[in-house]
Design an enzyme around this catalytic site. Structure first.
Site, PDB file in Angstrom:
ATOM      1  N   ARG A   1      79.009  51.216  -4.897  1.00 11.62           N
ATOM      2  CA  ARG A   1      79.203  52.466  -4.138  1.00 11.62           C
ATOM      3  C   ARG A   1      78.292  53.553  -4.632  1.00 11.62           C
ATOM      4  NH1 ARG A   1      85.624  52.247  -3.586  1.00 11.62           N
ATOM      5  NH2 ARG A   1      85.398  50.843  -1.832  1.00 11.62           N
TER       6      ARG A   1
ATOM      7  N   SER B   1      87.932  53.817  -1.432  1.00 11.89           N
ATOM      8  CA  SER B   1      88.896  53.295  -2.386  1.00 11.89           C
ATOM      9  C   SER B   1      90.264  52.976  -1.792  1.00 11.89           C
ATOM     10  CB  SER B   1      89.048  54.329  -3.494  1.00 11.89           C
ATOM     11  OG  SER B   1      90.295  54.225  -4.114  1.00 11.89           O
TER      12      SER B   1
HETATM   13  C1  MIC Z   1      86.565  52.503  -6.768  1.00 17.37           C
HETATM   14  O1  MIC Z   1      85.688  51.651  -6.914  1.00 17.37           O
HETATM   15  O2  MIC Z   1      86.420  53.496  -6.042  1.00 17.37           O
HETATM   16  C2  MIC Z   1      87.844  52.330  -7.489  1.00 17.37           C
HETATM   17  C3  MIC Z   1      87.942  53.379  -8.490  1.00 17.37           C
HETATM   18  O3  MIC Z   1      87.852  51.086  -8.147  1.00 17.37           O
HETATM   19  C4  MIC Z   1      88.965  52.405  -6.479  1.00 17.37           C
HETATM   20  C5  MIC Z   1      90.294  52.384  -7.050  1.00 17.37           C
HETATM   21  C6  MIC Z   1      90.761  53.688  -7.520  1.00 17.37           C
HETATM   22  O4  MIC Z   1      90.444  54.717  -6.947  1.00 17.37           O
HETATM   23  O5  MIC Z   1      91.536  53.678  -8.469  1.00 17.37           O
HETATM   24  C7  MIC Z   1      88.931  51.358  -5.401  1.00 17.37           C
HETATM   25  O6  MIC Z   1      87.869  50.952  -5.039  1.00 17.37           O
HETATM   26  O7  MIC Z   1      89.969  51.006  -4.837  1.00 17.37           O
END
Ligand code: MIC
Ligand code: SF4
Length: 787
Positions: A482, A676
């Site tokens: 990301r 997320s």
């Molecule tokens: C992410 O890659 O954005 C995260 C952090 O792993 C999130 C999880 C979270 O926000 O705790 C995800 O992708 O679900």
């Protein structure tokens, strides 16, 4: 078929149930056949006896008949996990399936809220094998060892809560330093044909081992932990046909970077992306996992590869030869039927696949390497590459590390120094220990690379970055998945580009985004130097080194374990149930904010510094929507507060409205809530008094998260109606007295000048979900049932 094969080497009493897939598929196929070729006549399904007279019955029979066709792998695994295959209505893209996943996985940043909710449900232990992984809360500062020690200190209370909760409820606990959830799952728990849900959007990583693994919000995980079937809108299936053979600079990452460019960030919504074709076998198991991992970036429910010899190799290398042997027996259910029907097919020729660089600011802006230089110049992206970051859950396999190290070694041999900074995030303790033993880590060290802790680190903004100032424009290259604005270092001016670890590594030696390592030369100690394509072993020739033991199994006697949450804590807070449905909260209410453009979960509930409040709903609510752009002034975190009559921060304004008993709604654009799985993005809005989120379209996980918390996620029947609402309007949501599946609602908008507009709103609630809404949340219903 009566064999007993354990799901994982860490759970001696939990077995793989391939027979259930076999049995379920037989039922589904028999039902389809029973409908026969004619469209009228008697339905033999137990759910519909008697003559066909309902329109819905007709649809039902037609859909089932289509199941008589050859099945995709996605359908086989999904229908193979149906709770009630005899009576389940099945229509891709329409019906809600009730499923029985084999496992649940949670990472620390989402597990806190999931476990707090599970505690409120009042059950003694989890109903299916579950694991918790400590990976998100470790900040990258100095390097692996020091950063882990610091994290253990800072997060003591939270780790302790997760560890004791795991003990109490019979959950496997992976301590800080063990690695990133998705890597640990691949190494220990994923298996072909399995089904798992995880409270993290990159859970689909396990598709590299042929598992249907889906990212969900914590409340969905709580359902499954509590033995309630998990609900999923029956996915469509997008087929990606791979031909040719992967070689040279092209890597598995480039497959998904290209697919992201084709399908865009919302192209996979509601679909499982299934790879097939002769090219599949040229990709390693961990490479397939990389491809599935990043399917999250196109909004796909999950991604999946068919069981093959590369998966068997990986299972053997991770000491699970018994699973490979068992999968061989059931291979017919772990691969698609010949002639399976996909809703859409995209073909990719691996022979001609180029490396890709995607970004900045969105993972679907895909540029082939050969055109990247021009794109950098044309768009005026900062040319200098400040930092290269490899690893993460997406790209930290042994193969990734070996291929990257092979490039670093070439540069070392030629006397080319690194120009950019370089960090390596191993996905697991096993990977870290193995690359240390086998020399890759030493090579990285020689070029100035810093091996960070086995954790998410900079990928989720846990990066104490010192080399540039906030607001300074700069570029970084990451092998992560990301690159939303500010994600890695909280600097909105950082241009993050997603690419393969190989390319990140090679580019570190030029420090310049316009350099093409496939064609350009660098200056070495003895003249010009040009990289040869990377190479490296897929699996460690000497086997994996397990490293330090970082696993805590649940104790045999769990009765004495006490979980405590201090009432004074600023990191953890027990939950209070949300109020149940009250019609007056939907009449003559305010628009808190009308969001302009992209609004990801990072805009709604930012990570980085806020991760520390993931177990404290009231504290984390102070980040609610602070990244979202207000259409009225095109600024973030500045909205007109009708009570104080000035522009103020979003959370502050929401709290003022809440205190004054004024409910509110959010208006948003397309693919709202992409990114997320964090349910905080839904919980915070509910906690601060929101009642509905009205947008052009939603990302799947966020929409479900909102429903679970008693919110109304609604979409404009005509997306153009987005234009008809302004932040100063007063709105009413009408039609809730007769709230029913498939029946649109009305948004009555009163303008300041006395004019009114009526707007049709769609929703995707089914009967059960309407029950959550009326109860105030899904958890309220569950807790009532447990009493
Ligand atoms: C992410 O890659 O954005 C995260 C952090 O792993 C999130 C999880 C979270 O926000 O705790 C995800 O992708 O679900
Ligand atoms: Fe962690 Fe990044 Fe993977 Fe999310 S995408 S699990 S933050 S490494």
């Amino acid at each position: 078929a009566s064999q007993k094969v354990t799901m994982s080497n860490l759970e001696s009493d939990k077995f793989i149930n391939y027979q259930r897939i076999e049995d379920n598929l037989k039922i589904v196929r028999d039902r389809a056949r029973a409908f026969g070729p004619s469209q009228s006549g008697v339905i033999s399904s137990p759910k519909f006896t008697g003559r066909l007279h309902h329109f819905e019955d007709l649809i039902f029979s037609l859909n089932l008949r289509s199941l008589g066709h050859p099945l995709t792998l996605a359908e086989k695994v999904v229908y193979g996990h149906l709770d009630d295959a005899k009576n389940q209505d099945i229509e891709r893209g329409t019906s809600y399936l009730k499923l029985r996943p084999d496992r649940v996985a949670c990472q620390d940043a989402t597990a806190q809220m999931a476990l707090l909710q599970f505690m409120s449900a009042g059950l003694p232990s989890v109903a299916v094998p579950t694991t918790v992984h400590c990976d998100h809360l470790i900040e990258a500062q100095k390097g692996g060892v020091a950063d882990l020690a610091r994290a253990n200190e800072i997060n003591k209370e939270v780790y302790n809560f997760l560890a004791t909760c795991s003990q109490k409820y019979n959950i496997g606990f992976w301590k800080p330093g063990s690695g990133i959830i998705h890597q640990i799952i691949l190494e220990n728990y994923a298996f072909p044909g399995g089904m798992m849900i995880g409270t993290d959007s990159h859970t689909p990583n396990a598709g590299g081992l042929g598992m249907v693994a889906v990212g969900v919000g914590g409340a969905d995980a709580v359902d499954v932990m509590a033995d309630i079937p998990w609900e999923l809108k029956c996915p469509k299936v997008i087929g990606i046909k791979l031909t040719g053979k992967l070689s040279g600079w092209a890597s598995p990452k480039d497959v998904i970077l290209k697919v992201a460019g084709i399908l865009t960030v919302k192209g996979g919504t509601g679909a499982i992306v299934e790879y097939f074709g002769p090219g599949v076998d040229s990709i390693s198991c961990t490479g397939m996992a990389t491809i599935c991992n990043m399917g999250a970036e196109i909004g796909a429910t999950t991604s999946l590869f068919p069981y093959n010899s590369r998966m068997a190799d990986y299972l053997r290398a991770t000491k699970r030869e018994n699973i490979a042997a068992y999968a061989d027996v059931f291979k017919h259910n772990l691969t698609p039927d010949a002639g399976a029907k996909y809703d859409q097919v995209i073909e990719i020729d691996l022979n001609t696949l180029e490396p890709y660089v995607n970004g900045p600011f969105t993972p679907d802006l895909a540029t082939p390497l050969s055109q990247f230089k021009d794109a950098v110049i044309k768009n005026g992206w900062p040319k200098e590459m400040k930092v290269g970051l490899i690893g993460s859950c997406t790209n930290s396999s042994y193969e990734d590390m070996s291929r990257s190290a092979s490039l670093a070694q070439q540069a070392l041999d030629a006397g080319v120094p690194a120009k950019a900074k370089f960090t390596i995030t191993p996905g697991s303790e096993q990977i870290r220990a193995t690359i240390e033993r086998d020399g890759q880590a030493a090579v990285f060290d020689k070029i100035g690379g810093v091996v960070l802790a086995n954790a998410c680190g900079p990928c989720i903004g846990q990066w104490d970055r010192q080399d540039v100032k906030k607001g300074e424009r700069n570029s970084i290259l990451i092998s992560y998945n990301r690159n939303f604005t500010g994600r890695n270092d909280a600097n909105p001016a950082t241009h993050a580009f997603v690419t393969s670890p190989e390319l990140v590594t090679a580019m570190v030696f030029s420090g310049d985004l316009t350099f093409n390592p496939m064609t350009d030369t660098l200056q070495g100690a003895n003249g010009p130097f040009k990289f040869q394509p990377p190479n490296g072993a897929e699996l460690p020739p000497r086997g994996f080194d397990a490293g330090v033991d970082t696993y805590q199994a649940p104790p045999a006697d769990r009765s004495k374990v006490v979980v405590d949450v201090a009432p004074t804590s600023n990191r953890l807070q027990l939950l209070t149930p949300f109020a149940k449905y009250d019609p007056k909260n939907y009449k003559d209410i305010d628009v808190l904010i009308k969001v302009q453009g992209k609004c990801t979960t990072d805009h709604i509930s930012m990570a980085g510094p806020w991760l520390k409040f993931r177990g404290h709903l009231d504290n984390i609510s102070n980040n609610m929507l602070i990244g979202a752009v207000n259409i009225a002034n095109e600024q973030a975190n500045s909205i007109y507060n009708k009570l104080t009559k000035q522009f103020e921060a979003v959370p502050k304004t929401a709290r003022d409205y809440k205190a004054a008993g004024k409910p509110w709604v959010v208006i948003g654009d397309e693919n709202y809530g992409e990114g997320s799985s964090r349910e905080h993005a839904a919980l915070e809005v509910r906690h601060l008094g929101g009642v509905a989120v009205i947008v052009k379209s939603f990302a799947r996980i966020h929409e479900t998260n909102l429903k679970k918390q008693g919110m109304l996620p609604l979409t404009f029947a005509d997306p153009k109606d987005y234009e008809k609402i302004n932040p100063e309007d007063i709105v009413s949501i009408q039609g809730l007295e007769s709230f029913a599946p498939g029946v649109p609602l009305n948004l009555h908008v009163a303008k300041p000048d006395g004019k009114t507009v009526d707007i049709k709103l769609n929703h995707t609630f089914n009967d059960g979900q309407i029950g959550w809404f009326k109860a105030g949340s899904a958890l309220n219903l569950m807790a009532a049932a447990a009493k």
